[in-house]
Scaffold this motif. Structure first.
Motif, short mmCIF file in Angstrom:
data_model
loop_
_atom_site.label_atom_id
_atom_site.label_comp_id
_atom_site.label_asym_id
_atom_site.label_seq_id
_atom_site.Cartn_x
_atom_site.Cartn_y
_atom_site.Cartn_z
N LYS A 59 50.11 -22.63 38.44
CA LYS A 59 51.58 -22.88 38.99
C LYS A 59 52.12 -21.58 38.55
O LYS A 59 52.98 -21.04 39.23
CB LYS A 59 52.32 -24.06 38.43
N SER A 60 51.94 -21.14 37.21
CA SER A 60 52.73 -19.83 36.73
C SER A 60 52.59 -18.67 37.53
O SER A 60 53.55 -17.94 37.59
CB SER A 60 52.30 -19.87 35.36
N LEU A 61 51.58 -18.51 38.15
CA LEU A 61 51.16 -17.25 38.72
C LEU A 61 52.20 -17.14 40.27
O LEU A 61 52.66 -15.98 40.43
CB LEU A 61 49.81 -17.27 39.46
N CYS A 62 52.89 -18.26 40.57
CA CYS A 62 53.66 -18.41 41.63
C CYS A 62 54.90 -17.82 41.39
O CYS A 62 55.54 -17.39 42.45
CB CYS A 62 53.81 -19.88 42.17
N PHE A 63 55.35 -17.75 40.19
CA PHE A 63 56.49 -16.86 39.80
C PHE A 63 56.34 -15.73 39.24
O PHE A 63 57.16 -14.87 39.04
CB PHE A 63 57.77 -17.94 38.85
N GLN A 64 55.19 -15.70 38.31
CA GLN A 64 54.88 -14.50 37.75
C GLN A 64 54.63 -13.26 38.57
O GLN A 64 55.33 -12.09 38.21
CB GLN A 64 54.01 -14.69 36.56
N ILE A 65 53.80 -13.55 39.53
CA ILE A 65 53.43 -12.43 40.45
C ILE A 65 54.77 -11.73 41.32
O ILE A 65 54.86 -10.53 41.22
CB ILE A 65 52.48 -12.95 41.50
N PRO A 66 55.39 -12.69 42.05
CA PRO A 66 56.82 -12.04 42.65
C PRO A 66 57.44 -11.24 41.80
O PRO A 66 58.02 -10.22 42.13
CB PRO A 66 57.31 -13.22 43.13
N THR A 67 57.64 -11.67 40.40
CA THR A 67 58.66 -10.96 39.57
C THR A 67 58.05 -9.67 39.07
O THR A 67 58.54 -8.68 39.26
CB THR A 67 58.77 -11.92 38.25
N LEU A 68 56.81 -9.52 39.09
CA LEU A 68 55.98 -8.33 38.72
C LEU A 68 56.06 -7.43 39.93
O LEU A 68 56.10 -6.15 39.50
CB LEU A 68 54.50 -8.71 38.13
N VAL A 69 56.21 -7.60 40.86
CA VAL A 69 56.06 -6.72 42.07
C VAL A 69 57.49 -6.32 42.66
O VAL A 69 57.77 -5.83 43.66
CB VAL A 69 55.20 -7.35 43.20
N THR A 70 58.62 -6.94 42.11
CA THR A 70 59.74 -6.67 42.29
C THR A 70 60.57 -6.38 41.00
O THR A 70 60.20 -6.19 39.83
CB THR A 70 60.57 -7.91 43.04
N GLU A 71 62.03 -5.92 41.08
CA GLU A 71 62.77 -5.60 40.16
C GLU A 71 63.32 -6.82 39.69
O GLU A 71 63.70 -7.66 40.43
CB GLU A 71 63.92 -4.62 40.47
N GLY A 72 63.88 -6.75 38.40
CA GLY A 72 64.84 -8.07 38.07
C GLY A 72 64.12 -8.77 36.94
O GLY A 72 62.99 -8.89 36.66
N LEU A 73 64.93 -10.07 36.67
CA LEU A 73 64.52 -10.87 35.35
C LEU A 73 64.38 -12.20 36.03
O LEU A 73 65.08 -12.72 36.85
CB LEU A 73 65.63 -10.92 34.50
N CYS A 74 63.27 -12.82 35.72
CA CYS A 74 62.66 -14.13 36.07
C CYS A 74 63.19 -15.36 35.12
O CYS A 74 62.83 -14.94 33.92
CB CYS A 74 61.39 -14.53 36.58
N LEU A 75 64.24 -16.10 35.41
CA LEU A 75 64.59 -17.08 34.11
C LEU A 75 63.78 -18.22 34.53
O LEU A 75 63.87 -18.96 35.85
CB LEU A 75 66.13 -17.53 34.55
N VAL A 76 63.11 -18.96 33.77
CA VAL A 76 62.32 -19.76 33.59
C VAL A 76 62.46 -20.74 32.99
O VAL A 76 62.87 -20.98 31.76
CB VAL A 76 60.75 -19.43 33.24
N VAL A 77 62.99 -22.35 33.60
CA VAL A 77 63.35 -23.34 32.86
C VAL A 77 62.22 -24.36 32.74
O VAL A 77 61.61 -24.72 33.79
CB VAL A 77 64.42 -24.18 33.84
N THR A 78 62.05 -24.79 31.60
CA THR A 78 60.81 -25.75 31.29
C THR A 78 61.29 -26.32 29.96
O THR A 78 61.98 -25.93 29.06
CB THR A 78 59.73 -24.77 31.18
#
Length: 591
Positions: A43-62
């Motif tokens: 599951k983590s790759l599903c938000f990590q990959i899009p973040t790495l190929v674009t600009e900006g910050l991913c806020l992860v709530v867990t």
């Protein structure tokens, strides 16, 4: 860089698995997405990959601190800037993290859902370059979920605080879970679309904006087995038999803390390497036992860590791939809880077993939990008033005041039964009257109760003045932020804070092991529980119990097929591995 290139560069994989590629493509288009993937499904790759190929910050709530730390460390090992904010950090440490995310090349910020309640954090969040919000364990936002947590309801409202381009563009959300029924799936999408945390969302265009991707929860290496026995004594014998025959790391889940220790001693007495784990142990004890279990191998038999006998406090955020066996000594409350806990076996893809021990008396015990978890409304209101009186909080006061609560002492002083009082406190928390957290090692907390303008009106000593000045220097938001300042005072500071607290100038909670009890609103004349908090959730709870009993008593249908059908997989094939399928193959079951 493309998603495929990022996968190869940062993770060393050539291809995506399952539904990962579809989910990532949807996220990259900036669209709200819900991904239902089994534990260990990536599951983590599903938000990590899009973040790495674009600009900006991913806020992860867990909600899992252990998982936060593990993922941040894993990202850093790949030379990816990531940080997390969790309970126990000082104000200065939190501000440093937020500054790094605002001004530095950080790509991921992990926070707990409770952090979203802090107005100071919300203000800082509006300045961060957030381009994606990832919500892990998303089933916790649903009122129909088995693990509903009120703090998750704040996630939708924080979307109004962040925009991806400064022009009001809505930041997309990726919600992830491994346990969601069709009803919960729909509720997740509705709740994450509505910023009104307390209302019932309308099924308007909210659902149309979401796309749900579902990966089959089928596990071709995991065998589901139920062993019917006469009583608990027979369970003990069956436990020895199974653990002696199946080598490798194992987990044994039980309902209560006392039983974890008793069974651990029983297994040790019979020559098996076992230890116990529950939320009542100190952080240090839990860490040592968890580490011993995680690092146990067949080559280190002297390590007392092969078998962990535990409550459901163990396992969340624990990543150990070679668990060969998960045994449930007692019936869980729901298929969701069972599926998640059983799914910790065999994540390495090798043969593993999920075994449930079931005795006739278990059905009676399971039904008794309805009254234990949903005591009468009148009792819940009695607990509310008793807690208010215990903390000397009058009607119309108490809002935002926090206390360290020892439930045993509350029950002793106010003449209340412990188990149902504990349940009543959780119901009051879900209804929004209080914020209640289970027992844990709590850091010292302090908050100034009076305004900066009126502080000078109090006659205070020089040491007290120096303490207040130190608090104001180190925590600029102490007058406005609902979050308490956490720090580790020395003995002299402890006494000064206690003096200030006695005069109600500050609220001071010393370091202790206790539950956290906070009034989220002024004390009311009565604590009325909304229907969705009481009757509807109780009815849902009963339905989950019935589904769990159906699974345990089933002798006709494939066990995996039964579980997958519960989660909405209507076309699942028979597994050919569970005890029912094996009995059918041997001709022991007649239709």
């Amino acid at each position: 860089m493309t998603a495929q290139e990022a996968l190869q560069r940062y993770y060393g994989y050539d291809n995506f698995r399952g539904i990962q590629a579809e989910v990532i493509e949807r996220v990259l288009r900036g669209q709200d997405t819900l991904a239902l993937m089994p534990t260990g499904g990536g599951k983590s790759l599903c938000f990590q990959i899009p973040t790495l190929v674009t600009e900006g910050l991913c806020l992860v709530v867990t909600p899992l601190i252990a998982l936060m730390k593990d993922q941040v460390e894993n990202l850093r090992r790949r030379d990816i800037r990531a940080a997390c904010i969790y309970s126990g950090m000082t104000y200065t440490e939190i501000e440093t993290v937020l500054d790094n995310c605002q001004y530095g090349p950080y790509r991921f910020l992990y926070v707990s859902p409770e952090r979203l309640e802090s107005e100071n954090f919300r203000i800082r969040l509006s300045r961060l370059p957030v381009t994606l919000i990832a919500v892990d364990e998303a089933h916790c936002i649903s009122q129909w979920g088995y693990d509903f947590r009120p703090a998750y309801l704040h996630i939708a409202s924080i979307r109004e605080r962040v925009t991806s381009d400064g022009l009001g563009t809505r930041v997309p959300v990726l919600a992830l879970t491994a346990t969601a029924t069709p009803a919960v799936t729909q509720d997740i999408c509705l709740r994450l679309s509505s910023a009104n945390e307390l209302s019932e969302p309308e099924k308007t265009d909210a659902l149309a904006a979401w796309q749900v991707f579902r990966q089959s929860f089928h596990r071709d290496n995991l065998s589901y087995i139920v062993r019917r026995v006469a009583d608990n004594r027979a369970k003990d014998d069956q436990l020895i038999h199974i653990l002696s025959r199946v080598p490798g790391s194992a987990i044994v889940y039980v309902r209560n803390r006392k039983r974890t220790e008793e069974l651990s001693q029983w297994l040790t007495k019979h020559g098996l390497s076992a230890n116990f784990y529950h939320a009542g142990l100190s952080n240090e004890e839990r860490s040592v036992r968890q580490q011993a279990w995680k690092t146990w191998t067949a080559d280190t038999p002297q390590n007392k860590g092969r078998i962990m006998v535990c409550t459901n406090a163990f396992g969340m955020g624990i990543d150990k791939a070679d668990v060969r066996l998960v045994i449930h000594y007692d019936l869980p409350d729901s298929p969701e809880a069972y599926f998640q806990e059983a799914g910790r076996a065999g994540r390495d893809g090798k043969t593993a077993y999920a075994v449930l021990l079931y005795a006739p008396e278990d059905k009676t015990k399971l039904l008794k939990r309805v009254g234990d978890n949903y005591p009468p409304r009148e009792f819940v209101e009695r607990v509310y008033n008793a807690a208010c009186d215990y903390f000397c909080v009058g009607i119309g006061s108490g809002r935002d005041h926090s206390f360290a609560l020892h439930i045993e002492d509350l029950c002793r002083v106010m003449h209340l039964p412990i188990l149902t009082t504990y349940s009543a406190l959780h119901l009051l928390s879900q209804a929004g009257y209080i914020h209640f957290e289970d027992e844990q090692d709590t850091d010292a907390r302090v908050k100034i109760n009076v305004s900066r303008e009126t502080l000078g009106e109090y006659a205070i000593s020089q040491p007290q003045n120096e303490m207040l000045q130190m608090l104001m220097r180190n925590y600029t938001g102490i007058f406005t932020d609902l979050q308490y300042l956490r720090f580790d005072p020395d003995e002299a500071q402890h006494h000064i804070l206690a003096e200030l607290a006695a005069r109600h100038i500050v609220t001071y909670i010393p370091r202790t092991r206790a539950c956290l009890f906070q009034f989220t609103q002024e004390r009311q004349d009565e604590a009325w529980l909304p229907r969705r908090i009481y009757e509807q959730r109780r009815d849902q709870y009963v339905e989950r119990l019935k589904a769990m009993m159906e699974y345990a008593e089933n002798t006709r249908f494939c066990r995996e097929q039964l579980l997958l059908h519960y989660f909405g997989e209507e076309d699942a094939d028979v597994c050919q591995r569970c005890d029912v399928c094996r009995s059918r193959a041997k001709g022991e079951i007649n239709n």
